[in-house]
Design a protein around this motif. Structure first.
Motif, PDB file in Angstrom:
ATOM      1  N   VAL A  56      -6.971   1.121  12.705  1.00 43.68           N
ATOM      2  CA  VAL A  56      -6.581   1.565  11.348  1.00 43.68           C
ATOM      3  C   VAL A  56      -6.701   3.079  11.264  1.00 43.68           C
ATOM      4  O   VAL A  56      -5.776   3.776  10.835  1.00 43.68           O
ATOM      5  CB  VAL A  56      -7.468   0.915  10.262  1.00 43.68           C
ATOM      6  CG1 VAL A  56      -7.141   1.503   8.899  1.00 43.68           C
ATOM      7  CG2 VAL A  56      -7.288  -0.580  10.227  1.00 43.68           C
ATOM      8  N   ALA A  57      -7.845   3.589  11.701  1.00 42.02           N
ATOM      9  CA  ALA A  57      -8.063   5.031  11.628  1.00 42.02           C
ATOM     10  C   ALA A  57      -7.064   5.772  12.502  1.00 42.02           C
ATOM     11  O   ALA A  57      -6.543   6.824  12.134  1.00 42.02           O
ATOM     12  CB  ALA A  57      -9.493   5.359  12.065  1.00 42.02           C
TER      13      ALA A  57
ATOM     14  N   LEU B  92       0.833  -1.199   0.000  1.00 44.51           N
ATOM     15  CA  LEU B  92       0.000   0.000   0.000  1.00 44.51           C
ATOM     16  C   LEU B  92       0.875   1.260   0.000  1.00 44.51           C
ATOM     17  O   LEU B  92       1.805   1.365   0.785  1.00 44.51           O
ATOM     18  CB  LEU B  92      -0.861  -0.018   1.262  1.00 44.51           C
ATOM     19  CG  LEU B  92      -2.285   0.449   1.161  1.00 44.51           C
ATOM     20  CD1 LEU B  92      -3.031  -0.380   0.147  1.00 44.51           C
ATOM     21  CD2 LEU B  92      -2.943   0.339   2.506  1.00 44.51           C
ATOM     22  N   HIS B  93       0.589   2.204  -0.885  1.00 44.34           N
ATOM     23  CA  HIS B  93       1.361   3.454  -0.878  1.00 44.34           C
ATOM     24  C   HIS B  93       0.588   4.515  -0.114  1.00 44.34           C
ATOM     25  O   HIS B  93      -0.134   5.311  -0.678  1.00 44.34           O
ATOM     26  CB  HIS B  93       1.622   3.920  -2.299  1.00 44.34           C
ATOM     27  CG  HIS B  93       2.321   2.898  -3.120  1.00 44.34           C
ATOM     28  ND1 HIS B  93       3.641   2.579  -2.930  1.00 44.34           N
ATOM     29  CD2 HIS B  93       1.872   2.092  -4.109  1.00 44.34           C
ATOM     30  CE1 HIS B  93       3.985   1.624  -3.779  1.00 44.34           C
ATOM     31  NE2 HIS B  93       2.920   1.307  -4.500  1.00 44.34           N
ATOM     32  N   LEU B  94       0.738   4.482   1.184  1.00 41.15           N
ATOM     33  CA  LEU B  94       0.026   5.459   2.001  1.00 41.15           C
ATOM     34  C   LEU B  94       0.981   6.591   2.347  1.00 41.15           C
ATOM     35  O   LEU B  94       1.763   6.492   3.278  1.00 41.15           O
ATOM     36  CB  LEU B  94      -0.475   4.803   3.287  1.00 41.15           C
ATOM     37  CG  LEU B  94      -1.845   4.156   3.257  1.00 41.15           C
ATOM     38  CD1 LEU B  94      -2.093   3.422   4.551  1.00 41.15           C
ATOM     39  CD2 LEU B  94      -2.932   5.186   3.036  1.00 41.15           C
ATOM     40  N   SER B  95       0.910   7.656   1.571  1.00 38.04           N
ATOM     41  CA  SER B  95       1.815   8.765   1.869  1.00 38.04           C
ATOM     42  C   SER B  95       1.352   9.496   3.117  1.00 38.04           C
ATOM     43  O   SER B  95       2.111  10.158   3.795  1.00 38.04           O
ATOM     44  CB  SER B  95       1.868   9.726   0.687  1.00 38.04           C
ATOM     45  OG  SER B  95       0.593  10.250   0.455  1.00 38.04           O
ATOM     46  N   ALA B  96       0.065   9.339   3.427  1.00 44.84           N
ATOM     47  CA  ALA B  96      -0.481  10.066   4.566  1.00 44.84           C
ATOM     48  C   ALA B  96      -0.316   9.300   5.867  1.00 44.84           C
ATOM     49  O   ALA B  96      -0.836   9.698   6.893  1.00 44.84           O
ATOM     50  CB  ALA B  96      -1.966  10.350   4.337  1.00 44.84           C
TER      51      ALA B  96
ATOM     52  N   THR C  75      -3.514   5.674  10.731  1.00 45.10           N
ATOM     53  CA  THR C  75      -3.353   6.324   9.427  1.00 45.10           C
ATOM     54  C   THR C  75      -3.672   7.812   9.507  1.00 45.10           C
ATOM     55  O   THR C  75      -2.984   8.623   8.911  1.00 45.10           O
ATOM     56  CB  THR C  75      -4.255   5.691   8.351  1.00 45.10           C
ATOM     57  OG1 THR C  75      -5.565   5.569   8.870  1.00 45.10           O
ATOM     58  CG2 THR C  75      -3.751   4.355   7.922  1.00 45.10           C
ATOM     59  N   THR C  76      -4.716   8.170  10.229  1.00 43.05           N
ATOM     60  CA  THR C  76      -5.136   9.572  10.185  1.00 43.05           C
ATOM     61  C   THR C  76      -5.354  10.177  11.568  1.00 43.05           C
ATOM     62  O   THR C  76      -6.014  11.196  11.690  1.00 43.05           O
ATOM     63  CB  THR C  76      -6.444   9.690   9.387  1.00 43.05           C
ATOM     64  OG1 THR C  76      -7.420   8.853   9.996  1.00 43.05           O
ATOM     65  CG2 THR C  76      -6.272   9.278   7.953  1.00 43.05           C
TER      66      THR C  76
ATOM     67  N   LEU D  12     -10.732  -1.660  13.136  1.00 35.43           N
ATOM     68  CA  LEU D  12     -11.008  -0.473  12.320  1.00 35.43           C
ATOM     69  C   LEU D  12     -10.604   0.802  13.042  1.00 35.43           C
ATOM     70  O   LEU D  12     -10.048   1.724  12.454  1.00 35.43           O
ATOM     71  CB  LEU D  12     -12.502  -0.416  11.983  1.00 35.43           C
ATOM     72  CG  LEU D  12     -12.942  -1.348  10.877  1.00 35.43           C
ATOM     73  CD1 LEU D  12     -14.447  -1.388  10.799  1.00 35.43           C
ATOM     74  CD2 LEU D  12     -12.363  -0.887   9.553  1.00 35.43           C
TER      75      LEU D  12
ATOM     76  N   LEU E 103      -8.820  -6.889  12.183  1.00 31.84           N
ATOM     77  CA  LEU E 103     -10.079  -6.851  11.431  1.00 31.84           C
ATOM     78  C   LEU E 103     -10.402  -8.228  10.858  1.00 31.84           C
ATOM     79  O   LEU E 103     -11.518  -8.739  10.995  1.00 31.84           O
ATOM     80  CB  LEU E 103      -9.933  -5.813  10.309  1.00 31.84           C
ATOM     81  CG  LEU E 103     -11.092  -5.613   9.353  1.00 31.84           C
ATOM     82  CD1 LEU E 103     -12.236  -4.936  10.058  1.00 31.84           C
ATOM     83  CD2 LEU E 103     -10.656  -4.777   8.170  1.00 31.84           C
TER      84      LEU E 103
ATOM     85  N   ILE F 158      -5.003  -4.382  10.527  1.00 35.52           N
ATOM     86  CA  ILE F 158      -5.719  -5.101   9.460  1.00 35.52           C
ATOM     87  C   ILE F 158      -5.961  -6.545   9.869  1.00 35.52           C
ATOM     88  O   ILE F 158      -7.045  -7.101   9.664  1.00 35.52           O
ATOM     89  CB  ILE F 158      -4.916  -5.057   8.137  1.00 35.52           C
ATOM     90  CG1 ILE F 158      -4.797  -3.616   7.620  1.00 35.52           C
ATOM     91  CG2 ILE F 158      -5.561  -5.944   7.084  1.00 35.52           C
ATOM     92  CD1 ILE F 158      -6.050  -3.057   7.032  1.00 35.52           C
TER      93      ILE F 158
END
Lengths: 492, 213
Positions: free
Chosen positions: B162-163, B113-117, B166-167, B159, B132, B129
């Motif tokens: 994950v949130a 996965l290319h998650l730049s954020a 990532t963010t 989940l 989940l 993951i």
């Protein structure tokens, strides 16, 4: 303010219905609340049709033509089912199938269910769109479980488990989309808003958006009832009280479809490829194909109608995949027409169920003779839902076929037509035996179960018959506006 | 940072432990511990990034997921009989093996996965993951109603993580909404478990096989 009221009024009605002790007062509140909900819904539809999209309450609500189509569906169907509920619930109470406490719970949950569905249509933030779709699951699961029988428990359990697990993957998709949108726009509270994400010039990271949409397709697809994730649907639809079945099939699935459409548009802005189109057509076509054998061998007429719903959701998905201005407009029209036809059929199925005290098709004969009005509506509904002209669904299905051939999906459209024809034959075979024919074993007493369960059917009947022949200009204008939102200026 | 990593390892172990244990009561305790760790992680991240929203989310996680939800499940379990054990389609040894495989899948999938954020290190995403996936696995293989419910909460925990990584969590209102949905879902699960038990004299979902075709 109106947008806020559209959610607040049904919520307040629900709470009042639980608190009030006296039966007549509760029914009165239920009636007034339902009429108010419908009135506010139409007010919003009217405003959007005249003035275009509107945003209110500090960007919390956003109502565009797409929401307006769903709101129109909610308003009409919920009014019908509300009126029908009064007669249905009274009868169930007389028969001793529901007690007073369950009745109060029913009315509360009924209105909360409507509130969550309205919220799906009017909310701006796409994370909250997910939240409200999950909320519809939780609230309606309580409604499916209202009969404390083994089958109802089983249906509720499957419904809750399958939909919650499925929709969890949709949340994963939403999170990925959010991450991708933060990377582009920076972190603030607006980046998950539809008004921001629907901008067709917004290009996010393609691989992330594609991944996110696959998850969302599977997740919301479960809730829409697309095959092969449809297993909860026939159970929940057949076990719920009939007015709730009508709401599930006629309104809830369209709300979930709205979620799918909104995320689809956002994904379309970034990935112009064929992925989205293929997903919609693939799942849609599979649903239509899978529905046919189940309809053919069905014994329970509510389950049969539920599988017909799977078929119609499939048709809508295929139409959305076909796209083009005609395809989009036809898909939206099909959503509206199916809601009218199918909610009417589920309500009549409820009447038949109460009269014959059975959901088994071999036990039901001569509905037309036993209940002339319900039988007549049953007949018209069956003809309409299978796509017989001159009723409304014929118009939208025909437009979908034309759009399919015009957009170069000849094979897809041919398969679609073939299976719609098969399902027509299967449904006719079952329904005609129920509607005509004569019960040789015992004579039913003639007449409807009650006036409350008969007269409201006139409302959807009106739309089924009239919209097949003539559609008012304002309605076609609304559908056109909504299809423009769908096209997003990108792929017309 | 080391603390965060250590917590995430414990989180993973607790998820795998759910595949091993037999008494349902223990499963509820593990679920509670797992949610507590998740809440602590959220608070740690809140301290590091100075985001006030995350403090509230961490607190709410502990309050609702580590105390509220286990308490509801515990009450249900007491009503249907404390001595209940899990039953599943797959044996415990095979379950653990599948759990390991799902963990590996978590690593393989996220590596591509290319998650730049991606805000926190890459090491947390695979764990979330696989949580989940293991949650889904529990829902599919367990035959006791309560355990399927626990699987659902594990999925939601995954989940949430994950949130978180990532963010730094979803927008505040969304997070609150998700919490509320999960909470009501658990109440519904408890209610249904109780009713299934009363109707069939067992919470075995084998009984739920009448609606077909």
């Amino acid at each position: 303010m109106v947008a806020f009221l559209s959610v607040a009024v049904p919520t307040a009605t629900g709470v009042l219905a639980l608190l009030i002790q006296r039966a007549w007062l509760r029914e009165m509140i239920h009636l007034i609340g339902s009429i108010a909900t419908t009135f506010i819904g139409f007010l919003l539809v009217w405003k959007v049709t005249l003035h275009g999209p509107m945003t209110s309450q500090n960007q919390f609500f956003h109502i565009d033509a797409l929401s307006a189509v769903i709101l129109a569906i909610i308003s009409i169907v919920s009014l019908t089912t509300s009126l029908h509920s009064i007669g249905y619930i009274r009868h169930e109470q007389q028969e001793g199938l529901l007690n007073v406490r369950q009745t109060r719970q029913y009315y509360m949950l009924y209105h909360l269910f409507i509130a969550t569905m309205v919220l799906v249509a009017v909310v701006n933030n796409m994370g909250l769109l997910w939240v409200s779709i999950e909320a519809t699951t939780v609230v309606s699961a309580f409604l499916v479980a209202i009969y404390k029988k083994g089958e109802a428990l089983e249906a509720t359990w499957k419904y809750l488990m399958i939909c919650s697990a499925g929709i969890a993957f949709a949340l994963l998709g939403v999170i990925i989309l959010y991450a991708s949108s933060i990377a582009k726009l920076g972190s603030n509270n607006q980046v998950l808003n539809w008004t921001v994400l629907s901008n067709s010039h917004l290009v996010l990271q393609p691989d992330l958006v594609a991944l996110s949409f696959v998850f969302i397709m599977v997740g919301f697809g479960t809730k829409v009832g697309l095959a092969p994730m449809h297993f909860w649907l026939p159970d929940a639809h057949s076990q719920a009280p009939s007015p709730v079945s009508a709401l599930l099939s006629g309104v809830l699935l369209n709300c979930a479809m709205l979620g799918l459409i909104r995320f689809g548009i956002v994904a379309e802005n970034t990935i112009h490829g064929q992925l989205i189109e293929h997903l919609f057509i693939g799942f849609g076509l599979l649903s239509v194909v899978v529905a046919f054998p189940f309809i053919l061998v069905q014994k329970d007429f509510k389950r049969m109608l539920a599988f017909s719903t799977v078929e119609h959701m499939g048709i809508i998905a295929v139409a959305l995949g076909i796209g083009g201005s005609l395809g989009y407009a036809a898909a939206l029209l099909q959503m509206f027409n199916h809601s009218m036809g199918k909610s009417m059929l589920f309500l009549t199925a409820g009447n038949v169920n109460q009269k014959y005290k059975s959901k088994q098709m071999p036990r039901v004969f001569g509905v037309l003779r036993a209940m002339p009005f319900t039988g007549f509506v049953f007949l018209v509904g069956t003809l309409a839902i299978t796509g017989v002209p001159p009723f409304n669904i014929f118009t939208s299905e025909f437009s979908i076929f034309v759009a399919g051939f015009r957009q170069g999906h000849a094979v897809t459209t041919s398969v679609l037509i073939l299976f719609i024809a098969f399902i027509f034959a299967a449904l006719m075979f079952h329904m005609m035996k129920m509607i005509f024919g004569e019960d040789v074993r015992e004579r039913m007493t003639k007449g409807e179960v009650s006036r409350w369960t008969a007269i409201p059917l006139v409302l959807p009947l009106f739309f089924v018959v009239i919209f097949g022949l003539y559609m008012p200009a304002s309605f076609t204008h609304l559908i056109h506006q909504a299809s423009l939102v769908l096209a997003g200026g990108s792929r017309v | 940072m080391v603390l965060l990593q250590a917590l995430s390892v414990v989180l993973m172990m607790s998820t795998l432990a759910l595949l091993w244990i037999k008494p349902i009561g223990t499963a509820i305790k593990i679920l509670s511990a797992q949610s507590l760790i998740l809440g602590l992680m959220a608070i740690l991240i809140a301290v590091r990034t100075a985001t006030p929203d995350l403090y509230i989310m961490g607190g709410l996680t502990i309050l609702m997921k580590a105390i509220g939800i286990p308490w509801i499940l515990w009450c249900t379990l007491r009503k249907v009989g404390m001595k209940r054990e899990t039953e599943k389609l797959v044996g415990r040894e095979l379950s653990i093996l599948c759990g390991g495989a799902l963990l590996a899948i978590g690593y393989i999938v996220t590596a591509r996965l290319h998650l730049s954020a991606l805000n926190l290190g890459r090491e947390y995403l695979p764990i979330s993951i696989s949580m989940l996936l293991i949650g889904l696995f529990i829902m599919m293989t367990h035959q006791k109603a309560i355990m399927q419910g626990i699987g659902l909460v594990v999925m939601e925990n995954g989940l949430f993580m994950v949130a978180l990584v990532t963010t730094y969590g979803m927008p505040f209102l969304v997070d609150i909404g998700v919490f509320l949905d999960v909470f009501v879902a658990v109440i519904l699960i408890s209610m249904l478990t109780y009713r299934i038990d009363k109707t069939f004299q067992s919470t075995h979902t084998e009984n739920l096989r009448r609606l077909r075709g």
